[in-house]
Design an enzyme around this catalytic site. Structure first.
Site, PDB file in Angstrom:
ATOM      1  N   SER A  23      31.242  48.493  36.649  1.00  0.00           N
ATOM      2  CA  SER A  23      32.521  49.539  36.846  1.00  0.00           C
ATOM      3  C   SER A  23      33.685  49.053  37.186  1.00  0.00           C
ATOM      4  O   SER A  23      33.732  48.200  37.986  1.00  0.00           O
ATOM      5  CB  SER A  23      32.092  50.893  37.457  1.00  0.00           C
ATOM      6  N   ASP A  30      34.869  45.078  45.126  1.00  0.00           N
ATOM      7  CA  ASP A  30      34.643  43.689  45.196  1.00  0.00           C
ATOM      8  C   ASP A  30      35.681  42.896  45.589  1.00  0.00           C
ATOM      9  O   ASP A  30      35.885  42.178  46.601  1.00  0.00           O
ATOM     10  CB  ASP A  30      33.917  43.044  43.991  1.00  0.00           C
ATOM     11  N   ASP A  34      36.167  41.568  49.327  1.00  0.00           N
ATOM     12  CA  ASP A  34      36.659  39.935  49.543  1.00  0.00           C
ATOM     13  C   ASP A  34      38.030  39.773  50.334  1.00  0.00           C
ATOM     14  O   ASP A  34      38.177  38.954  51.113  1.00  0.00           O
ATOM     15  CB  ASP A  34      36.888  39.353  48.141  1.00  0.00           C
TER      16      ASP A  34
END
Length: 181
Positions: A23, A30, A34
């Site tokens: 999605s 993500d 990160d």
């Protein structure tokens, strides 16, 4: 008369694993995790090594290049920031087109930062002295350090290319917007 229809619970979107993986929310999650994890490592390293500006500059490059890449993706109507088929840079296309290569570069960055944290002995060490001394020991750690430096270097080059390419997209968007009636 009140409707008996119940609105679906929003929380289920956050907790349902396939929704996270494929999605928009998953892509943003993500990217944020990160950036935050890398930022934490770089800030810690900036307190351990001198010159600390090296790590703070890497932090600025990482955040700026990814922010511009995400924003330019949005402006160009692409569905993923990894869609770089139209890029003129062969290295940029290789990086995003080959998940093994991209994974190697990304993992190399994090491994390098963790190794630098682990080998630090005090809070005022010169970065170059520590790296050179570690590389000359010819141990498994020095081989891992050398391998991660190579992947880290490529990742920093990619960040510069990514920032330049994304900035170009933003500028072209503005120019096209000004020329529309």
């Amino acid at each position: 008369m009140a409707s008996n229809k119940q609105r679906p619970a929003k929380l289920s979107v956050y907790l349902y694993i396939p929704n996270i993986v494929v999605s928009t929310f998953g892509a943003v999650l993500d990217m944020v995790t990160d950036r935050v994890s890398t930022a934490c490592l770089l800030v810690i390293l900036s307190q351990i090594y001198r010159p600390s500006l090296v790590f703070l500059s890497l932090l600025a490059l990482d955040i700026a290049s990814h922010w511009l890449q995400m924003y330019s993706t949005f402006l160009s109507g692409k569905t993923s920031h990894r869609d770089v088929k139209d890029s003129t840079s062969w290295l940029f296309r290789l990086y995003y087109g080959n998940r093994m290569f991209m994974g190697y570069c990304c993992v190399s960055c994090e491994v390098l930062y963790i190794i630098l944290f682990l080998i630090a002995e005090n809070h005022t060490e010169n970065l170059m002295n520590v790296v050179v001394e570690s590389l000359t020991q010819f141990s498994p750690l020095s081989l891992l350090l050398a391998s991660s430096i190579f992947g880290w270097s490529i990742k920093q080059i990619i960040n510069v290319i990514q920032m330049k390419t994304a900035a170009d997209v933003c500028v072209l968007y503005d120019i096209e917007k000004q020329h529309k009636p």
